[in-house]
Each structure stands twice: as C-alpha cells, then as structure tokens.
Design an enzyme around this catalytic site. Structure first.
Site, PDB file in Angstrom:
ATOM      1  N   GLN A 702       0.819  -1.215   0.000  1.00 51.80           N
ATOM      2  CA  GLN A 702       0.000   0.000   0.000  1.00 51.80           C
ATOM      3  C   GLN A 702       0.848   1.257   0.000  1.00 51.80           C
ATOM      4  OE1 GLN A 702      -3.480   0.034  -0.413  1.00 51.80           O
ATOM      5  NE2 GLN A 702      -2.757  -2.005  -0.954  1.00 51.80           N
ATOM      6  N   HIS A 705       1.515   2.995  -3.320  1.00 56.32           N
ATOM      7  CA  HIS A 705       0.454   3.690  -4.050  1.00 56.32           C
ATOM      8  C   HIS A 705       0.755   5.171  -4.191  1.00 56.32           C
ATOM      9  CE1 HIS A 705      -2.797   1.096  -5.287  1.00 56.32           C
ATOM     10  NE2 HIS A 705      -2.733   0.427  -4.145  1.00 56.32           N
ATOM     11  N   GLU A 771      -9.111   1.055   5.317  1.00 52.45           N
ATOM     12  CA  GLU A 771      -9.582   0.590   4.013  1.00 52.45           C
ATOM     13  C   GLU A 771      -9.302  -0.905   3.880  1.00 52.45           C
ATOM     14  OE1 GLU A 771      -8.702   1.442  -0.747  1.00 52.45           O
ATOM     15  OE2 GLU A 771      -7.253   2.045   0.775  1.00 52.45           O
ATOM     16  N   HIS A 772      -8.079  -1.304   4.156  1.00 54.48           N
ATOM     17  CA  HIS A 772      -7.671  -2.710   4.121  1.00 54.48           C
ATOM     18  C   HIS A 772      -7.215  -3.119   5.521  1.00 54.48           C
ATOM     19  CE1 HIS A 772      -6.704  -1.088   0.037  1.00 54.48           C
ATOM     20  NE2 HIS A 772      -7.388  -2.164  -0.332  1.00 54.48           N
ATOM     21  N   ASP A 805      -6.950  -6.933  -4.358  1.00 48.83           N
ATOM     22  CA  ASP A 805      -6.809  -5.867  -5.346  1.00 48.83           C
ATOM     23  C   ASP A 805      -7.056  -6.363  -6.755  1.00 48.83           C
ATOM     24  OD1 ASP A 805      -6.381  -3.648  -3.841  1.00 48.83           O
ATOM     25  OD2 ASP A 805      -4.236  -3.486  -4.221  1.00 48.83           O
ATOM     26  N   HIS A 864     -54.880  12.781   3.614  1.00 44.71           N
ATOM     27  CA  HIS A 864     -54.391  11.425   3.856  1.00 44.71           C
ATOM     28  C   HIS A 864     -55.480  10.585   4.525  1.00 44.71           C
ATOM     29  CE1 HIS A 864     -50.470  13.080   2.961  1.00 44.71           C
ATOM     30  NE2 HIS A 864     -49.862  11.910   3.182  1.00 44.71           N
TER      31      HIS A 864
END
Length: 880
Positions: A702, A705, A771-772, A805, A864
């Site tokens: 990661q 990235h 996230e992971h 991934d 109604h």
C-alpha cells in the site's frame, strides 16, 4: 489593418470552393467573415489556429450560448467577434478584453443600441440590409467618431458593395460571389474593385504608389499599381505591378526573381498600397540585392536569419555553425549558458551584448527546425490576442533557484493532475531513520503513551483544506457543465498533455488495435474477471422479498439496476486495469443499461490497452478520455459526446473526491456517488505467529500507491527481535522497489503501534476504520468476528491484500480516510436500487385503515385520512 471588404465563408467548404474566391485568394485579401454555431464549434476551434498565419477572421458568435466559448474563440485567434446585445453587456466586464475586438450585431434596431455603444470602441454590424442608401442616414446618428461599421446586404451587387465601401462601411460579401478573374467569372463581383473602391491618386495617370515589403515589414522597394495590375496580382498570386513605361510588370518574369504574393492592403488614407511578398532569387532590386534602400542589404535579425539559412544549406564542414546544426546537445547547452549570462548582466551594454548571444543561438535552433522569424512573430501576435491570462509564475525548479517565496512556488503547483503523489527527492530524508539511514516506520509503545497521543499517531496525512480544493474544483466543474466537449478537451490538453486529442470519447465497439496485449496479461484479466463476476453474481437477490405484515397487507421489495453508471478509473502514477474490472464487472452483472468508463489518456492521446480490453469485456458503451474533476463533471452533466449518468463510482485523488461530492449535492446534476474516498491505506495486525517478510510486504503493497498513503502496523506483544526482523525486512524490500521514493513518502507518516493484547489491537483498528485490514494472527477467522469497521479484511498468512486488489473476487473499491465507519465498499448493491411495493386487499385495508386514519389525524393531514375513509365507506356501502 484597414479592411476594404470582408469575404464571408463557410469554414466547412471554403478550402474546396468551386466558384468564387479560393482559399489562396482569400489569404491575399487578408480578412474573412464566418459564423460560429454550437454545431460547428469544434471545427471553428480547429480552423482558427490553422489559418491564423493566412488571414484574420472576423467571427460571428451571436448564436453561441456560452460566453466562455466566445472568450475562448478570441483566445484562439479570432480578430473580432460579432455579438448580441446580451453578450456585449456580459463581455464588458471581462478582464483583459480589448472592446475594439467586439462588434455589436444589429438587426434594424440600431438607434436603440446607442446607449451601450457610447464611449466604447465597439463596432457595429448591420446585417440583411435591403437598401444601402438607408445605411448612410443611419450612420449619421453615430456621429463623426463612429467605430468601424460592417454591413451585409440581402442581395449583394458590385455597385452596392462599392457604394458601402465609399461611405466607409465595410461590406460583407459571400466569397462565392467574389472573383479575382472577371474574364472567366463575369457574373461575379470583382475582389480587386472592392479592394480599390476608396483608393485615390493625385497622379495624372491615376497610378497608385505601392510599397513592397517582406513578411517582417522590411521595405524592399517602391512601385506603382493600377486596377488591372492589382487584379492580375490577386489572380496569379504573384507580385504584379504597373510599369510607367512598359505596362503590366510581372516581377521576375525575365530574371526569375519572382515574388510570391502574401497580402495586398490599402493604407489608412487610401492613397498607397502595400504588397507583402516572399521574394525569390537574388532579391528585389536591379542591383541583385534584397532591398532598394540603403546599401540594399538586410540588417539585424533579418540578416542573421538569412546567414543562418545559408549556412544550414552549405556550412563548411567543421565550422562552428555546422557543429551547432549537427549537435543538438551543444546548441541546448549554449542556449542555457547564454540565457544565464543574460540573467546576470547588469549594465545596458552587457545586457545588449548577452541578449544578442541569446537571440543568435535561439534563432539557430529555429532555423535548424525550419522555423522562421516570421513564424516566431506570428506566434507573438497570437499570444497578444489572448484574453485569458495566466498568472505567469515561474516553475518551482526555477523559482527556488532565485529565492522566490513559497507562495509563488505553491501557486504553480495547484494545477490538478491525476498523479497526486510525487516521489521524494533522493536527498530528502523522508521515511528514513536519521541514525542509520534505514527506511523505517516510527514505533510507539501504547502502554507508555496516553490514549490521546496514540490516537494522534493514527491521524491520516493532512490533505489540502476543503476550501482550497473547492476553489480549484468548482470552476472546472462549472466550465465543463457550460462548455461541454470543448472545455473537457481543453483540460485534457492542459493536465494530461494529450494535445493531439480532438475528441474526448472513444465509442464502442473498440478497435482491436487498441487492445494488443501479451497472452499472459489477457489470461490474468480473464481469470480475475471470472472470479469477480462469480462473487458479485452470488450477491444477487434471487426473487423479490415478500412479507404479509397482517392479513391482507402484503409488502414487497424488488431490485432494478441503475440504468446509467459512470466508472472512474484513475491513471497518473500507475496503470489500473484492476479498477476497471472492479467497477465494470458488477455493473455488467447488475444489468446496467449504459456503462461509461472514464480514464486519463497518456500524453500521446492513447489509452492503456488493458483498460480498453476490460471496457470491451464489461460491455462499456464509451470511454471518456479524461481524468480529474473534469471527467467527473462530464459524466455528471453530460456533454455533446459524453453520456450523462445516474451514478458515479470509483476512486481518485482528493480533487476527484471533491468533484464527486460537489456534483452529488447539485440537484441539477441528479447524480449519486458510491462513497467519499481518500488516499490508499492498510492496517496490519501481527502477532508472534506472523512471518516478518510477509508483514513487511503487506505494508509496502500500500505504501507504493502514493506519498499520501498511510500504512499502520499493530504489533501484538511482539519481542524486540520480532519487531526488528519486520523493520529489517521492510527496509530491504523497500530499497528493491522501483517506487522506493514514493514508498519513503508514505512511510514518513506511518507508524508501528506495539500493544499488549489482541483486544487492544482490535479496539484501535475499529477506531481507525482502515480501508484494508490484514490479520496475520493466530486463529485469524475467529479474530475477524471482532471487526466492526473496515473496508475489506484479509484473513491469515496466505491472504495478501494483493489478491483482493486483483483476482480473488472481492471488490477493491473501498472506503478510505475513516469512511469505513459509514460506508461499504463497492458491491452489487452499489449498482442497483430497491423498490418497495404494497398490495392490500379490502380485508387488509379494513385491518390497517383505522391506524392510518388516526396517525393522519394526529399529523393534521386530512387528505391522507380521507383517502382511507372514502374507501372504507365505499366497502361498507357496497357490502364488500
């Protein structure tokens, strides 16, 4: 330039005109009129730079709805624009706009427009005039200092056109009704006659003095012209003059020193003509020199250009000039050297000396590339027409050398680029232990720190302030919303440097030559495609949910796909066909009717072939060749070429995320998004059963990235030896990576937390909401039950995050930056909507009706209540 008349052209057909003025003859006259419409706008933008060196274009833009398009056309080289009253009012507030380049288009209501024309240089256009005699009276209302006036006639004739010219109104005549050869086209209007309509001569023979110049304005000589010689010059495209003794003089007919005609024009007093020519042969003068004035020879830059052009053709072998032409690196070095010396020069004489050197080497580069001084000057002229002005800041590398402040440097960095992450400089110590130089995450033992300090260590890398991001993104969204394809293309040219692109969209079916891939890559994509398809297909609801909540009251829920989805696939620092799979496959499985994929093109205008292949497999209708906020806006609002979508999904940098948030909150866009997102992140929980090399590899997967990514290791009761083994493995593996300088940026704000128990580890993990989440712990399946917040969980030593991934089948488009507390990752449900229905029998309405009426009464919604009461009364009346 004084304009005697304007040929009106259709840019779609003027190059191939079979009657009237040819494109070549148009260039001799120097100016043309044409109309821009929403339908031909792309053609106009292509036409303007292509014809800028040939003639000035007076452009009628009164039919264009976007003011930004009008300003952009001025930027692109339009000499003047003919506008509506509303456009003129808006243009008056445009910064840097010379109103002398604006003409107000009138349609018989000229007297009503005087109020907005007072004290401005704005021109006047009277169009569709039936009787030219009416024009003169009308113009008297504007006084003696009236601005330029242009007139088009309902039925053009030579007599009427000349009449207009003689009252100093510029007639606009269709090019198809003009000719430079009246012997062959006697029914047409003579361009030469219009050109000379106001010409005057005080000579008994009525000949008009004519100055001949080259394209740089250097006077070559003085000659005389007549109506016949001007007509011949226009017809032949050469220098033709009137000799006082020998009649028509075709320059160079005997000597071979001919002149290629560039342009003919009258001076402001109409008593002198100027011929601009390209002289061939020895020169203009009978002395075989370029000019009749002075010693007959060029000087200054013109002389230098002539010398360099001669040297290029026949420079002596081994000469300095030959070396410069043959060694681009030497020439490059000399330009840099002389530019630096010019920057350091102080006295006027030194500055002149060094500037001369810079010009010499710059012109040498131009001549080597076939670029002339005339080309350079035309480029300067084009830049002078720009209305939209850049800040003009120096690039950071140069700004820093001279000590410009950080604000100036930062201003130039605010361009939105898909590649949000910039590698750290080799000399930057980011991510390295200052004591031993190893790439290392800082280590915190939680038992030795306060809870606040531990939570502070878990903070994500800071992003640009939301105000700053919005200030950048909002104008881009507005520009694409209003400008459509043109605006989208302009941002692609600017940010992705794909200046060769002329369309923002690649439509299905996609050509096979765009998908040329190695067999092993195709196999990898196909395997991943099938696994992702199986997992998402298994999420489908087999049949509608149906529940009888009470007798006769049946409630159900059924699924329908979202019809049109836009899938954003980032580009930038990595090629991401995997994201195209993760977004495209569930869209296909869900049955979305229209799939639009957006991804930035490469600098040469091409697309990543892997992404094109995936787009074909998932049945995408089109690929939008754009990135960033501009791609999001195009899909949200639609353009001439880009389909509008109902939902936008996919990750991106903070500008993409901001754009998604903006359009999702704009009711005029009527578009949803999948989730907010930020930089990629991973949290690894490792205990004593973990393999140090595995842990390090998961962290780095990661970290590579981007420098704004973050990786967290939570070490559960690890020994110093185990911790050191992980740190050693991370340093060794990182230094072997091609993206090591990106990794260092991520490691610089990453951390190892040493905790005592798995319970403490999971508490911190759930607070961080990664996230992971990777569980390299004993009995990882059981620990997974403790997960409350995470995008996706990877269980055990044999489940690296990489499989998620790419190929396992789960989706990798996940919530980041803590949003895993509120959002799910992309799944089949992201592409469908659930619709509920109610189906009541008469028994059911009796059973539930009393409750409905009472609640409606409490809320004071009488209609109604009555909707139920009326039905119950009907049942009772009819014994139902």
């Amino acid at each position: 330039m004084a304009t005697s008349f304007l040929p009106a052209i259709d840019i779609a057909r003027y190059e191939s005109s079979q009657q009237g003025l040819s494109a070549k003859a148009l260039s001799f006259i120097g100016s043309v009129y044409t109309i821009a419409t929403p339908d031909n706008l792309d053609s106009v933008f292509s036409y303007l730079p292509a014809t800028f060196s040939r003639f000035r274009t007076y452009l009628d833009v009164s039919l264009l709805p976007s003011l930004d398009d009008v300003v952009s056309l001025l930027d692109a080289g339009a000499a003047k624009v003919f506008v509506s009253r509303e456009q003129l009012i808006a243009l008056k507030t445009t910064e840097n706009l010379d109103l002398g380049r604006v003409v107000l288009s009138l349609a018989g209501q000229a007297d009503q427009e005087l109020d907005i024309l007072q004290d401005t240089p704005v021109g006047i256009y009277l169009h569709g005039i039936q009787d030219p005699f009416l024009v003169e009276g009308l113009l008297q209302q504007y006084g003696s200092k009236r601005p330029p006036v242009y007139v088009s006639l309902a039925n053009a004739s030579e007599e009427h056109a000349i009449q207009l010219a003689r009252i100093h109104a510029t007639p606009i005549v269709p090019a198809t009704q003009l000719t430079v050869d009246q012997e062959k086209e006697a029914q047409l209007i003579s361009a030469a006659a219009l050109l000379l309509a106001n010409a005057v001569s005080d000579r008994p023979d009525t000949l008009i003095p004519s100055v001949v110049t080259d394209e740089r304005g250097t006077a070559l000589g003085l000659v005389y012209s007549s109506a016949k010689s001007v007509s011949e010059a226009l017809r032949t495209g050469t220098g033709v003059y009137q000799s006082r003794q020998r009649g028509l003089w075709y320059k160079g007919a005997t000597s071979g020193d001919v002149q290629e005609l560039v342009r003919v024009e009258l001076d402001c007093d109409h008593d002198c003509l100027k011929f601009t020519v390209r002289q061939q042969g020895a020169g203009f003068c009978h002395r075989f020199t370029p000019t009749c004035f002075g010693d007959g020879h060029y000087s200054g830059l013109t002389k230098l250009q002539s010398t360099l052009q001669s040297r290029k053709r026949s420079a002596p072998e081994g000469s300095y000039t030959a070396r410069l032409f043959n060694d681009p690196k030497l020439l490059h070095a000399k330009i840099l050297e002389e530019a630096n010396e010019l920057c350091e020069a102080q006295t006027p004489s030194d500055i002149a000396f060094e500037a001369a050197d810079v010009l010499y080497f710059a012109l040498t580069k131009c001549v080597a590339a076939g670029v002339s001084l005339e080309d350079v000057e035309r480029s300067l002229d084009a830049k002078n027409l720009k209305v939209k002005r850049r800040r003009g800041d120096a690039k950071p590398a140069f700004a820093e050398k001279v000590g410009l402040d950080d604000k100036s440097i930062e201003a130039s960095k605010d361009e939105i680029k898909e590649a949000a992450s910039v590698p750290k400089d080799k000399q930057d110590p980011a991510g390295k232990n200052p004591n031993n130089g190893k790439i290392q995450m800082r280590r915190i033992v939680t038992s030795q720190e306060s809870e606040a300090a531990v939570l502070e260590a878990l903070k994500r890398p800071s992003q640009k302030s939301s105000e700053k991001i919005m200030a950048i993104v909002n104008p881009i969204i507005a520009s694409v919303r209003e400008g459509g394809d043109k605006a989208l293309l302009s941002y692609t040219h600017k940010f992705d440097k794909a200046t060769s692109l002329t369309t923002p969209v690649l439509r299905a079916p996609f050509p096979d030559h765009l998908m040329q891939l190695p067999r092993e890559t195709i196999d990898a994509i196909d395997i991943s495609f099938e696994n992702i398809r199986k997992f998402h297909a298994a999420q489908a609801q087999d049949k509608p949910l149906e529940v009888e909540t009470m007798p006769g009251v049946i409630c159900s829920r059924f699924v329908r796909p979202i019809e049109r989805v836009g899938l954003y696939v980032p580009g930038g620092t990595a090629v991401l066909p995997s994201t195209a799979l993760m977004l495209g496959v569930p869209a296909m499985v869900a049955g979305c009717k229209k799939i639009v994929l957006a991804t930035p093109p490469r600098a040469d205008g091409s697309l990543t072939p892997e992404v094109v292949y995936v787009a074909k497999k998932v049945g995408a209708d089109q690929i939008v060749m754009a990135g960033g906020a501009q791609a999001v806006a195009a899909m949200a609002y639609g353009t001439e070429s880009v389909h509008k979508v109902d939902k936008i999904l996919g990750p991106g940098n903070q500008f993409v995320t901001a754009a998604k948030m903006i359009v999702s909150n704009d009711t005029s866009a009527n578009v949803a998004i999948d989730m907010p997102a930020g930089p990629s992140e991973v949290l690894v929980i490792a205990d004593k059963t973990s393999n140090p090399a595995f842990v390090a590899s998961d962290l780095l997967s990661q970290a590579e990235h981007g420098v704004d990514s973050q990786v967290i290791l939570i070490a559960v009761d690890l020994s110093e030896g185990h911790l050191q083994a992980i740190e050693d493995a991370l340093d060794a593996q990182a230094n072997a990576l091609p993206r090591v300088d990106i990794v260092r940026g991520a490691i610089d704000h990453s951390v190892t937390l040493v905790v005592r128990s798995i319970d403490e580890a999971m508490k911190l993990s759930n607070e961080y909401a990664p996230e992971h989440l990777i569980l390299q712990v004993d009995n990882a399946v059981a620990v997974r039950e403790m997960v409350e917040n995470a995008g996706s969980v990877f269980v055990g030593a044999w489940t690296p995050e990489s499989v998620g991934d790419y190929s396992a089948g789960v989706n990798h488009s996940l919530p980041t930056y803590g949003y895993a507390k509120q959002y799910s990752g992309v799944n089949l449900g992201s592409y469908v909507k659930h619709i509920t229905s109610s189906n009541l029998t008469s028994e059911g309405l009796r059973n539930v009706g009393k409750a409905v009426m009472q609640l409606a009464k409490v809320e004071e919604l009488e209609a109604h209540r009555r909707a139920v009461e009326i039905r119950l009364e009907y049942m009772n009346k009819n014994n139902l």
